[in-house]
Design a protein around this motif. Structure first.
Motif, short mmCIF file in Angstrom:
data_model
loop_
_atom_site.label_atom_id
_atom_site.label_comp_id
_atom_site.label_asym_id
_atom_site.label_seq_id
_atom_site.Cartn_x
_atom_site.Cartn_y
_atom_site.Cartn_z
N ALA A 54 -11.58 -51.45 -86.99
CA ALA A 54 -10.97 -50.23 -87.52
C ALA A 54 -10.22 -50.60 -88.78
O ALA A 54 -9.82 -51.76 -88.96
N GLY A 55 -10.03 -49.65 -89.66
CA GLY A 55 -9.30 -49.93 -90.89
C GLY A 55 -7.83 -50.21 -90.63
O GLY A 55 -7.33 -50.03 -89.51
N ASP A 56 -7.15 -50.67 -91.67
CA ASP A 56 -5.73 -50.96 -91.53
C ASP A 56 -4.84 -49.77 -91.87
O ASP A 56 -3.61 -49.88 -91.85
N ASP A 57 -5.45 -48.63 -92.21
CA ASP A 57 -4.66 -47.44 -92.52
C ASP A 57 -3.84 -47.02 -91.30
O ASP A 57 -4.37 -46.90 -90.20
N GLY A 58 -2.57 -46.81 -91.51
CA GLY A 58 -1.72 -46.30 -90.44
C GLY A 58 -1.06 -47.35 -89.58
O GLY A 58 -0.19 -47.03 -88.76
N VAL A 59 -1.44 -48.64 -89.71
CA VAL A 59 -0.85 -49.69 -88.88
C VAL A 59 0.65 -49.81 -89.13
O VAL A 59 1.46 -49.83 -88.20
N ALA A 60 1.05 -49.86 -90.40
CA ALA A 60 2.47 -50.02 -90.73
C ALA A 60 3.28 -48.83 -90.24
O ALA A 60 4.37 -49.00 -89.67
N ALA A 61 2.76 -47.61 -90.44
CA ALA A 61 3.49 -46.42 -90.02
C ALA A 61 3.61 -46.37 -88.50
O ALA A 61 4.66 -45.98 -87.97
N LEU A 62 2.56 -46.76 -87.79
CA LEU A 62 2.60 -46.73 -86.33
C LEU A 62 3.63 -47.74 -85.81
O LEU A 62 4.42 -47.43 -84.92
N TYR A 63 3.63 -48.94 -86.38
CA TYR A 63 4.62 -49.93 -85.96
C TYR A 63 6.03 -49.44 -86.24
O TYR A 63 6.93 -49.57 -85.41
N ARG A 64 6.23 -48.88 -87.41
CA ARG A 64 7.55 -48.38 -87.79
C ARG A 64 8.03 -47.32 -86.80
O ARG A 64 9.17 -47.35 -86.35
N ASP A 65 7.15 -46.39 -86.42
CA ASP A 65 7.51 -45.34 -85.48
C ASP A 65 7.89 -45.92 -84.13
O ASP A 65 8.86 -45.49 -83.49
N GLN A 66 7.11 -46.91 -83.66
CA GLN A 66 7.40 -47.52 -82.36
C GLN A 66 8.71 -48.29 -82.38
O GLN A 66 9.49 -48.25 -81.44
N LEU A 67 8.95 -49.01 -83.48
CA LEU A 67 10.20 -49.77 -83.59
C LEU A 67 11.41 -48.85 -83.69
O LEU A 67 12.44 -49.09 -83.06
N LEU A 68 11.28 -47.77 -84.45
CA LEU A 68 12.37 -46.80 -84.53
C LEU A 68 12.67 -46.21 -83.17
O LEU A 68 13.84 -46.04 -82.78
N SER A 69 11.62 -45.86 -82.43
CA SER A 69 11.81 -45.31 -81.09
C SER A 69 12.52 -46.30 -80.19
O SER A 69 13.42 -45.93 -79.41
N TRP A 70 12.14 -47.59 -80.30
CA TRP A 70 12.79 -48.60 -79.47
C TRP A 70 14.27 -48.70 -79.81
O TRP A 70 15.12 -48.78 -78.92
N TYR A 71 14.59 -48.71 -81.10
CA TYR A 71 16.00 -48.83 -81.50
C TYR A 71 16.81 -47.63 -81.01
O TYR A 71 17.98 -47.76 -80.64
N ARG A 72 16.19 -46.45 -81.01
CA ARG A 72 16.92 -45.25 -80.59
C ARG A 72 17.24 -45.25 -79.10
O ARG A 72 18.20 -44.61 -78.67
N THR A 73 16.42 -45.92 -78.31
CA THR A 73 16.60 -45.88 -76.86
C THR A 73 17.18 -47.17 -76.27
O THR A 73 17.54 -47.19 -75.09
N SER A 74 17.27 -48.22 -77.08
CA SER A 74 17.68 -49.52 -76.54
C SER A 74 19.19 -49.71 -76.47
O SER A 74 19.67 -50.62 -75.79
N GLY A 75 19.93 -48.89 -77.19
CA GLY A 75 21.38 -49.05 -77.20
C GLY A 75 21.87 -50.18 -78.06
O GLY A 75 23.03 -50.60 -77.96
N THR A 76 21.01 -50.71 -78.95
CA THR A 76 21.41 -51.84 -79.79
C THR A 76 22.03 -51.41 -81.10
O THR A 76 22.51 -52.24 -81.87
N MET A 77 22.03 -50.09 -81.39
CA MET A 77 22.63 -49.58 -82.63
C MET A 77 23.57 -48.42 -82.31
O MET A 77 23.37 -47.70 -81.33
N ASP A 78 24.58 -48.27 -83.16
CA ASP A 78 25.48 -47.13 -82.97
C ASP A 78 24.88 -45.91 -83.69
O ASP A 78 23.85 -45.98 -84.36
N GLU A 79 25.55 -44.76 -83.55
CA GLU A 79 25.01 -43.50 -84.09
C GLU A 79 24.86 -43.54 -85.61
O GLU A 79 23.91 -42.99 -86.17
N ARG A 80 25.79 -44.18 -86.31
CA ARG A 80 25.71 -44.27 -87.76
C ARG A 80 24.48 -45.05 -88.20
O ARG A 80 23.76 -44.65 -89.11
N GLU A 81 24.24 -46.17 -87.53
CA GLU A 81 23.07 -46.98 -87.86
C GLU A 81 21.77 -46.23 -87.53
O GLU A 81 20.81 -46.27 -88.30
#
Length: 287
Positions: A54-81
């Motif tokens: 498969a092409g590489d289109d969308g790989v970076a965006a998909l990873y970014r979305d997954q990582l953002l979701s993890w940070y939002r639910t993991s409790g490793t960042m405060d609300e400002r971050e």
């Protein structure tokens, strides 16, 4: 005072597996047998695996979305971050966060992303989709990368030789049995036995709460764990989960056997019973 943790190993094999293990003790025959196994494995068709590019289109965006979701639910960042995350072009890559499971939608599957260069999002990934049914063990692996690059060609080759992942079908199904047979004859290299002790939750140890966790493991011929089942609970979910999590890291033998096996491992979480009293005399600890 530190909690004491006892890990005991008992190997339960079927009669066929016992016979195989006995044969493998012949030191003169083992090297030739290992070489034959390796040659047979290299020639065996992987009819359970289909690899697609498969092409590489969308790989970076998909990873970014997954990582953002993890940070939002993991409790490793405060609300400002957290509020600043959507505006970030790039933030520090977590080497331990390369794998995400997506349950639904066109991107469903188990994703493993290639580590990117510093300052860039990942540009390559492998998406593994379990297409097994009750009768057949089938895995689809989609390789997302730029096909013109050497790194992409290597990623495809590595994916084509991937170890068979455990299917989601029932343990009693024909497809699961087919996967288990693959694991029992899996090509592998022997290494020193390693069974690190599970973490003993301090709050349970402190209150004298312990118990036995019974695990049932499927291991390949080199003793690497490929499946973990809880066959007996300690009565404390935290202890059960600690044993399960650690078992995935175990190698239960140091020499290669002729076949994989079912391994039964009782893990005893033993709370501290005594503490040293003045003068060196041991007394029962109060609770």
């Amino acid at each position: 005072m530190s909690p004491r943790l006892l890990v005991m190993l008992m190997i339960g094999l079927s009669s066929l597996q016992v016979a195989a293990a006995q044969k493998s003790t012949d030191a003169h025959k083992r090297p030739a047998k290992q070489a034959a196994d390796k040659r047979a494995s290299a020639k065996a068709p992987t009819n359970w695996l289909q690899v697609e590019m498969a092409g590489d289109d969308g790989v970076a965006a998909l990873y970014r979305d997954q990582l953002l979701s993890w940070y939002r639910t993991s409790g490793t960042m405060d609300e400002r971050e957290l509020a600043a995350l959507p505006e970030a072009d790039y933030f520090a890559f977590r080497p331990d966060l390369t794998s995400f499971s997506i349950d639904s939608g066109p991107s469903a599957g188990q994703w493993t992303f290639a580590p990117p260069d510093q300052g860039r999002w990942p540009g390559a990934a492998v998406q593994v989709i379990d297409r097994s049914d009750a009768a057949n063990y089938r895995i689809l692996a989609r390789v997302h990368c730029d096909a013109a690059t050497e790194s992409c060609r290597k990623l495809r080759a590595d994916t084509a030789s991937m170890a068979p992942p455990e299917p989601v079908t029932s343990d009693e199904s024909a497809s699961y049995d087919a996967w288990r047979r693959l694991i029992e004859k899996e090509a592998c290299a022997p290494a020193p036995k390693a069974m690190p002790a599970p973490r003993y939750p301090a709050s349970l140890a402190r209150h004298g709460e312990g118990g036995r966790v019974e695990l049932r493991l499927l291991v390949n011929p080199c003793g690497e764990v490929r499946a973990v089942r809880l066959s007996g609970s300690s009565g404390f979910p935290q202890l059960d989960q600690s044993a399960i999590d650690t078992a995935w890291e175990w190698r239960v033998q140091s020499e290669r056997q002729e076949s994989g096996a079912i391994v039964r491992v009782p893990v005893d979480f033993v709370p501290p019973q005594f503490e040293a009293a003045p003068g060196g005399r041991a007394e029962r600890a109060s609770r």
